[in-house]
Design a protein around this motif. Sequence first.
Motif, PDB file in Angstrom:
ATOM      1  N   ILE A  64       0.838  -1.205   0.000  1.00 25.24           N
ATOM      2  CA  ILE A  64       0.000   0.000   0.000  1.00 25.24           C
ATOM      3  C   ILE A  64       0.872   1.255   0.000  1.00 25.24           C
ATOM      4  O   ILE A  64       0.538   2.260  -0.635  1.00 25.24           O
ATOM      5  N   GLY A  65       1.999   1.210   0.682  1.00 24.69           N
ATOM      6  CA  GLY A  65       2.937   2.330   0.651  1.00 24.69           C
ATOM      7  C   GLY A  65       3.408   2.643  -0.754  1.00 24.69           C
ATOM      8  O   GLY A  65       3.505   3.811  -1.149  1.00 24.69           O
ATOM      9  N   GLN A  66       3.688   1.600  -1.534  1.00 25.09           N
ATOM     10  CA  GLN A  66       4.112   1.809  -2.915  1.00 25.09           C
ATOM     11  C   GLN A  66       3.013   2.459  -3.741  1.00 25.09           C
ATOM     12  O   GLN A  66       3.294   3.192  -4.698  1.00 25.09           O
ATOM     13  N   MET A  67       1.775   2.234  -3.380  1.00 25.02           N
ATOM     14  CA  MET A  67       0.638   2.775  -4.122  1.00 25.02           C
ATOM     15  C   MET A  67       0.262   4.190  -3.676  1.00 25.02           C
ATOM     16  O   MET A  67      -0.711   4.760  -4.170  1.00 25.02           O
ATOM     17  N   THR A  68       1.044   4.757  -2.772  1.00 29.82           N
ATOM     18  CA  THR A  68       0.713   6.047  -2.164  1.00 29.82           C
ATOM     19  C   THR A  68       1.750   7.093  -2.535  1.00 29.82           C
ATOM     20  O   THR A  68       2.951   6.858  -2.433  1.00 29.82           O
ATOM     21  N   GLN A  69       1.268   8.255  -2.966  1.00 30.69           N
ATOM     22  CA  GLN A  69       2.139   9.400  -3.240  1.00 30.69           C
ATOM     23  C   GLN A  69       1.707  10.559  -2.366  1.00 30.69           C
ATOM     24  O   GLN A  69       0.512  10.832  -2.239  1.00 30.69           O
ATOM     25  N   SER A  70       2.672  11.258  -1.773  1.00 26.71           N
ATOM     26  CA  SER A  70       2.328  12.411  -0.947  1.00 26.71           C
ATOM     27  C   SER A  70       3.234  13.580  -1.288  1.00 26.71           C
ATOM     28  O   SER A  70       4.243  13.426  -1.989  1.00 26.71           O
ATOM     29  N   VAL A  71       2.874  14.763  -0.807  1.00 28.43           N
ATOM     30  CA  VAL A  71       3.649  15.978  -1.045  1.00 28.43           C
ATOM     31  C   VAL A  71       4.767  16.045  -0.016  1.00 28.43           C
ATOM     32  O   VAL A  71       4.515  15.956   1.188  1.00 28.43           O
ATOM     33  N   TRP A  72       5.973  16.229  -0.470  1.00 26.62           N
ATOM     34  CA  TRP A  72       7.129  16.100   0.414  1.00 26.62           C
ATOM     35  C   TRP A  72       7.121  17.102   1.564  1.00 26.62           C
ATOM     36  O   TRP A  72       7.619  16.806   2.652  1.00 26.62           O
ATOM     37  N   HIS A  73       6.536  18.287   1.372  1.00 27.22           N
ATOM     38  CA  HIS A  73       6.579  19.312   2.414  1.00 27.22           C
ATOM     39  C   HIS A  73       5.284  19.381   3.229  1.00 27.22           C
ATOM     40  O   HIS A  73       5.120  20.273   4.042  1.00 27.22           O
ATOM     41  N   ASN A  74       4.372  18.453   3.012  1.00 26.70           N
ATOM     42  CA  ASN A  74       3.080  18.500   3.693  1.00 26.70           C
ATOM     43  C   ASN A  74       2.901  17.246   4.554  1.00 26.70           C
ATOM     44  O   ASN A  74       2.404  16.228   4.103  1.00 26.70           O
TER      45      ASN A  74
END
Length: 605
Positions: A64-74
């Motif tokens: 699931i981590g591999q399927m997740t993208q987040s904003v580096w500064h948020n």
Amino acid sequence: MKTLWLLILSLVIFGCTTFGTNNTKVDVNVICKWGTQQFDLCQYKNQEQMIDALLLAMVLDEKIGQMTQSVWHNNVSPETIRDKAIGSIIHTEGPTPGPNAMDWVNKFNEFQASALQTRLGIPLLIAVDAVHGQNTFEGAVIFPHNIGMAATRNLNLIKQAAQITALEVAGTGFNWTFSPCIAMPQHEHWGRVYEGYTEDRDLTTAAVIASVQGHQGTSLAHRDTVAATAKHFIGDGATDGGVEGGNAIMTDQVMREHYLPPYTAAVNEGVASIMVGFNSYNGHNMHQHTHLVTDVLKGELGFEGVVVSDWNGGLRFGDPHTVINAGIDIAMQPGNHNEFMAKLKASVFDQTVPMSRIDDAVRRILTMKFNLGLFSDPFAKKEFAESVGSPAHRAVARQAVRESLVLLKSDNDALPLSSSDSIAVIGSHGNNSGLQSGGWSIHWQGQAESYRGATTIFDGIKAQGTQVEYAEHGCYPDMPASKAIVVVGEAPYAEALGDSDELWLSDAHKKLITGCKNLGKKVIVILISGRVLAISEDLDKSDAFIAAWLPGSEGAGVADFLFATNGFKPTGKSPYSWPVAVTDIPLAPNAEHALFKFGYGLQDY
């Protein structure tokens, strides 16, 4: 016992890996030089076996981590990457790592180092919306937006611009860009018209081929390439009324004949990823459209890459299971990754999302990372940092600017300019690189101030003329200039904030034109806009009229056009038809009542 043995074996591996676009032979001697990861893949013969071993070793949280993208500064730090095994991050509006390219390289290398410290050491995808150059970094070269690139009709130039963008993206720490946008905008009310190349299918198809080739080269594993993204699948530019994220109403035949071919071309060129749109297709949102995403894109077209959501796509449309089951592989979650991951995990536990769907998504993601060479060479390509914003890159962007300009009118010997002419540049757009670049320039919504490294239109004209003044507020009595370059147009905007019914010049800008004309000047209007506007009255009051679109950082390219530098002749052709009045919108490309038809452009002054 065999399965158990493989599991035990896989848990002790990861010292190195492979790269390459073919799942065949691997040069183990080269791969095994990389030995800082936790999981030794050197014993495997090819990429497919390595991915199989990783999938076997991964627990659900890691998948699931591999399927997740987040904003580096948020709400994301290098420690978050390590603890949550998040597979990708994005840079967008917000804080930057610093003023220099190496600041960015060093920051994103910190995140990459944390990813390599996870249990399996799977490297990060690091993404950016570099939609017309590396437009998030102040000091990078910013090319004309796609609408202008299409006006050049120069496919080699589109490819070259993408190659330079890839170098500057890599030189600021990224390995993935969310470009090109291959929407075919049909309605000028839409705030993203300029992100698409043109309303025309065949020109869009040719442009996406050139762009993907430029970004990705012959192999994603080469150091000077990045992963490209075709977006937004599908029909985002055809919504009813030109509403961002609205409903595209059409028959399947129209979809297949008009809107699908550019995606087919992108898939055939090996585009690494495809982003789905916020829009709906006949009332069914694309983030949940299993038939179009899974059956058509992945099935019929044979797309083997990664399907990524748009902003907050994994939660915006309800529970994540509807999006993931539709065929989305990576969900872009801007700081709310914990909620997405928890809900997706619950959906797997209650069997709403089958493990086969999870494994398919992760296999695609791992394949993209292998193809990019990240397992053998995960860190940023810092050797390209020095070339960001280089004179050589700016020269190509300057060429793109002068070839993108479309000459709509040329009377009374107003053009070309001569160095002996007495010239005035009129209007705030004429001496402001922020205004001339539009949205997605340094900031998401663009900016109303000039930015570092750019050349304004006035700068370019002043460098070529000997009698040039800048008069922001208009012509005035006794002004010595005989020719007025009146630069007018839209203020920067992006996405839904650009949706508008006011598709004409403001009263203040109209007065700049008439004011100069009433004082007896020869008036050359330069229109800065992300779409065609209703300009009939303004055209009548000008001696020459140029559609300059959103030229980006190299305003000197406009001067090259005006002065016919080195014998230059106009080459730009309109990528859209022009309405006589706003009530004509939407306008068919070859409508008989068009002010100018698709492809119009004078080829001489």
